[in-house]
Write a protein that holds these residues in place. Structure first.
Motif, PDB file in Angstrom:
ATOM      1  N   VAL A 390      15.228  11.356  68.085  1.00  0.00           N
ATOM      2  CA  VAL A 390      14.039  11.618  67.270  1.00  0.00           C
ATOM      3  C   VAL A 390      13.521  13.017  67.594  1.00  0.00           C
ATOM      4  O   VAL A 390      13.116  13.277  68.739  1.00  0.00           O
ATOM      5  N   PRO A 391      13.543  13.942  66.625  1.00  0.00           N
ATOM      6  CA  PRO A 391      13.038  15.291  66.886  1.00  0.00           C
ATOM      7  C   PRO A 391      11.536  15.280  67.170  1.00  0.00           C
ATOM      8  O   PRO A 391      10.761  14.578  66.502  1.00  0.00           O
ATOM      9  N   THR A 392      11.164  16.099  68.161  1.00  0.00           N
ATOM     10  CA  THR A 392       9.740  16.191  68.530  1.00  0.00           C
ATOM     11  C   THR A 392       9.202  17.617  68.412  1.00  0.00           C
ATOM     12  O   THR A 392       7.987  17.826  68.447  1.00  0.00           O
ATOM     13  N   GLY A 393      10.066  18.592  68.322  1.00  0.00           N
ATOM     14  CA  GLY A 393       9.607  19.978  68.215  1.00  0.00           C
ATOM     15  C   GLY A 393      10.780  20.906  67.939  1.00  0.00           C
ATOM     16  O   GLY A 393      11.942  20.497  67.960  1.00  0.00           O
ATOM     17  N   PHE A 394      10.468  22.179  67.665  1.00  0.00           N
ATOM     18  CA  PHE A 394      11.527  23.161  67.422  1.00  0.00           C
ATOM     19  C   PHE A 394      10.967  24.558  67.629  1.00  0.00           C
ATOM     20  O   PHE A 394       9.758  24.783  67.588  1.00  0.00           O
ATOM     21  N   THR A 395      11.869  25.498  67.864  1.00  0.00           N
ATOM     22  CA  THR A 395      11.551  26.927  67.813  1.00  0.00           C
ATOM     23  C   THR A 395      12.525  27.565  66.834  1.00  0.00           C
ATOM     24  O   THR A 395      13.708  27.198  66.795  1.00  0.00           O
ATOM     25  N   ALA A 396      12.014  28.495  66.035  1.00  0.00           N
ATOM     26  CA  ALA A 396      12.853  29.107  64.996  1.00  0.00           C
ATOM     27  C   ALA A 396      13.737  30.213  65.537  1.00  0.00           C
ATOM     28  O   ALA A 396      14.866  30.402  65.088  1.00  0.00           O
ATOM     29  N   SER A 397      13.227  31.000  66.533  1.00  0.00           N
ATOM     30  CA  SER A 397      13.996  32.122  67.032  1.00  0.00           C
ATOM     31  C   SER A 397      13.712  32.314  68.528  1.00  0.00           C
ATOM     32  O   SER A 397      12.576  32.653  68.906  1.00  0.00           O
ATOM     33  N   PRO A 398      14.723  32.115  69.359  1.00  0.00           N
ATOM     34  CA  PRO A 398      16.035  31.563  69.029  1.00  0.00           C
ATOM     35  C   PRO A 398      15.908  30.092  68.636  1.00  0.00           C
ATOM     36  O   PRO A 398      15.021  29.395  69.124  1.00  0.00           O
ATOM     37  N   PHE A 399      16.799  29.650  67.763  1.00  0.00           N
ATOM     38  CA  PHE A 399      16.646  28.305  67.231  1.00  0.00           C
ATOM     39  C   PHE A 399      16.930  27.261  68.301  1.00  0.00           C
ATOM     40  O   PHE A 399      17.933  27.333  69.003  1.00  0.00           O
ATOM     41  N   MET A 400      16.026  26.284  68.378  1.00  0.00           N
ATOM     42  CA  MET A 400      16.196  25.167  69.300  1.00  0.00           C
ATOM     43  C   MET A 400      15.501  23.953  68.702  1.00  0.00           C
ATOM     44  O   MET A 400      14.316  24.001  68.348  1.00  0.00           O
ATOM     45  N   LEU A 401      16.232  22.848  68.550  1.00  0.00           N
ATOM     46  CA  LEU A 401      15.661  21.606  68.045  1.00  0.00           C
ATOM     47  C   LEU A 401      15.608  20.614  69.207  1.00  0.00           C
ATOM     48  O   LEU A 401      16.615  20.364  69.873  1.00  0.00           O
ATOM     49  N   ILE A 402      14.419  20.067  69.451  1.00  0.00           N
ATOM     50  CA  ILE A 402      14.171  19.216  70.623  1.00  0.00           C
ATOM     51  C   ILE A 402      14.157  17.762  70.177  1.00  0.00           C
ATOM     52  O   ILE A 402      13.449  17.395  69.224  1.00  0.00           O
ATOM     53  N   PHE A 403      14.923  16.920  70.878  1.00  0.00           N
ATOM     54  CA  PHE A 403      15.021  15.492  70.580  1.00  0.00           C
ATOM     55  C   PHE A 403      14.549  14.671  71.777  1.00  0.00           C
ATOM     56  O   PHE A 403      14.718  15.072  72.933  1.00  0.00           O
ATOM     57  N   GLU A 404      14.018  13.487  71.502  1.00  0.00           N
ATOM     58  CA  GLU A 404      13.868  12.442  72.509  1.00  0.00           C
ATOM     59  C   GLU A 404      14.973  11.429  72.284  1.00  0.00           C
ATOM     60  O   GLU A 404      15.233  11.027  71.142  1.00  0.00           O
ATOM     61  N   VAL A 405      15.647  11.038  73.360  1.00  0.00           N
ATOM     62  CA  VAL A 405      16.748  10.080  73.242  1.00  0.00           C
ATOM     63  C   VAL A 405      16.627   9.018  74.330  1.00  0.00           C
ATOM     64  O   VAL A 405      16.082   9.259  75.417  1.00  0.00           O
ATOM     65  N   ASP A 406      17.141   7.838  74.001  1.00  0.00           N
ATOM     66  CA  ASP A 406      17.295   6.783  74.992  1.00  0.00           C
ATOM     67  C   ASP A 406      18.712   6.823  75.528  1.00  0.00           C
ATOM     68  O   ASP A 406      19.597   7.453  74.947  1.00  0.00           O
ATOM     69  N   HIS A 407      18.938   6.109  76.600  1.00  0.00           N
ATOM     70  CA  HIS A 407      20.277   6.090  77.194  1.00  0.00           C
ATOM     71  C   HIS A 407      21.315   5.581  76.211  1.00  0.00           C
ATOM     72  O   HIS A 407      22.436   6.095  76.147  1.00  0.00           O
ATOM     73  N   ASP A 408      20.949   4.535  75.422  1.00  0.00           N
ATOM     74  CA  ASP A 408      21.931   3.953  74.515  1.00  0.00           C
ATOM     75  C   ASP A 408      22.157   4.812  73.260  1.00  0.00           C
ATOM     76  O   ASP A 408      23.001   4.493  72.433  1.00  0.00           O
ATOM     77  N   GLN A 409      21.408   5.909  73.145  1.00  0.00           N
ATOM     78  CA  GLN A 409      21.616   6.834  72.026  1.00  0.00           C
ATOM     79  C   GLN A 409      22.487   8.026  72.425  1.00  0.00           C
ATOM     80  O   GLN A 409      22.699   8.932  71.630  1.00  0.00           O
ATOM     81  N   LEU A 410      22.981   8.001  73.650  1.00  0.00           N
ATOM     82  CA  LEU A 410      23.780   9.094  74.181  1.00  0.00           C
ATOM     83  C   LEU A 410      25.085   8.549  74.717  1.00  0.00           C
ATOM     84  O   LEU A 410      25.096   7.534  75.422  1.00  0.00           O
TER      85      LEU A 410
END
Length: 428
Positions: A390-410
């Motif tokens: 589930v994305p929780t944040g991002f930066t456009a430059s340099p691009f970075m998309l931040i996710f929250e994950v559970d163990h069973d999602q990895l």
């Protein structure tokens, strides 16, 4: 255009204006005013120099303005102006003849022939030319004089029709009516397919309409003008100019010169493109390339879609809030169940709670934050991991998309080896 045969036909049509007055005072119901008038006529008809003939005709007209042979004199003026290349006077003299005899084939033909020779096509002259050309095209079959054999008349019909529509197309082009010009030039080529100049004008008229659906047809006609070398071809200088323009226009449209030689070969062999002819635009090729990429790389295609929207100068934040934040990604979109990326760094290196991954950017473009307890153990950089989150944040430059994950999602994180059991002490 076989001008010689058409002019021969005209001579048959008019049967020499003065055949009935070859001897002085022999004209039925008409007569010379005096011997001096006949002498002026005879001198004018025998003058080999066009300027001298024009001088004599002007003298005849000035001294005998109401001559019984005014029509014949006008025809002599018309032929003289045509021979001198004076297109404007051809129009004015021809129009004067047609005011007396609207079905006279001679001015209709010469006015139509001289249309494209007008150096300064004033509206008045264009109107005269248009009226003559339309009359010639519409009435040709009924204009045949009885002295002209029907077979000869019919043989010249395609040439006359081609000339008439050519002139009407050129008039429309001067008026910047490119739709009408396209229609007339098309008709001209149907009667006479081998006219490089008309092919070039037709292609130019289609291009000027800026219709994306007909640009390939326009380029075909330009290619015809640049590549056809048979009878009626563009002169060498014209073909060179058309070729230079074709290369530039084709490359701009298609994105490269790929396929141009095949188009030129086809255009050199026929005046019109086949029904299935097409030249794909660079936009079409880009769309096809993108569609192929989406079919072959659905995960990367989805990633590019999200990244493109989040790196726009305007609207990125709104797109994230409304379409990305809190949503499960990839979530089965385009049948993509999980993203696949490689490990760049783990924080901390052992039993990490945060992972930096690279999907495209080697320096990292994804950050995974473990919602629950940290992962166990460690993994080397370059380890391939698959995840959804589930994305929780991002930066456009340099691009970075931040996710929250559970163990069973990895998946892909190496399982630490089981602890070795201590061996039982040996019995004494």
């Amino acid at each position: 255009m076989p001008v010689r045969s058409i002019r021969t036909l005209l001579l048959l049509a008019v049967a020499t204006p003065f055949a009935v007055v070859s001897l002085w005072a022999q004209a039925p119901k008409r007569d010379w005013k005096d011997r001096a008038e006949y002498d002026l006529y005879e001198a004018a008809t025998k003058a080999a120099d066009h300027n001298k003939r024009l001088e004599l005709l002007n003298a005849w007209n000035e001294k005998y303005p109401s001559s019984d042979f005014r029509m014949e004199r006008l025809v002599l003026f018309l032929n003289t102006y045509n021979a001198m290349g004076n297109a404007e006077q051809v129009m004015r003299t021809g129009n004067e003849i047609l005011a007396i005899d609207s079905r006279n084939i001679t001015p209709l033909y010469f006015m139509t022939l001289n249309t494209v020779r007008l150096a300064k096509p004033a509206p008045e002259l264009l109107s005269m030319a248009e009226k003559a050309a339309r009359s010639l095209v519409a009435n040709y079959d009924s204009l045949r004089p009885s002295a002209t054999p029907e077979a000869d008349w019919n043989k010249e019909r395609p040439n006359i029709m081609a000339l008439g529509h050519l002139s009407l197309g050129w008039i429309a082009m001067q008026r910047k009516d490119n739709v009408a010009a396209e229609k007339e030039f098309t008709q001209s080529l149907k009667y006479n397919p081998n006219n490089g100049q008309v092919s070039y004008w037709l292609g130019s008229a289609i291009l000027a309409q800026r219709n994306p659906d007909t640009q390939d047809t326009a380029l075909f006609h330009i290619a015809r003008a640049a590549s056809y070398t048979g009878e009626g071809a563009y002169p060498d200088a014209g073909r060179k100019q058309a070729s230079d323009y074709l290369i530039k226009a084709y490359t701009n449209y298609h994105g490269s010169a790929d396929g141009l030689d095949a188009v030129r070969k086809l255009a050199a062999a026929q005046a019109f493109p086949p029904a299935d002819f097409t030249i794909k635009s660079s936009q079409q090729l880009e769309i096809e390339k993108e569609e192929q990429f989406r079919r072959e790389n659905p995960m990367l295609a989805l990633w590019h879609t999200v990244k493109t929207e989040l790196t726009k100068q305007t609207g990125a934040a709104a797109y994230f809030e409304n379409n990305v934040k809190g949503a499960l990604l990839p979530g089965g979109v385009n049948n993509v169940k999980r993203f696949r990326a490689t490990l760049v760094a783990a924080k901390p290196a052992k039993n990490p709670k945060e992972l930096v991954l690279s999907l495209e950017n080697p320096a990292g473009d994804i950050t995974l934050t473990l919602v629950e307890e940290a992962l166990t153990g460690s993994a080397p950089a370059g380890t391939v991991l698959e995840f959804e989150g589930v994305p929780t944040g991002f930066t456009a430059s340099p691009f970075m998309l931040i996710f929250e994950v559970d163990h069973d999602q990895l998946s892909g994180w190496p399982t630490p080896p089981a602890a070795k059991k201590k061996a039982a002490p040996a019995k004494k």
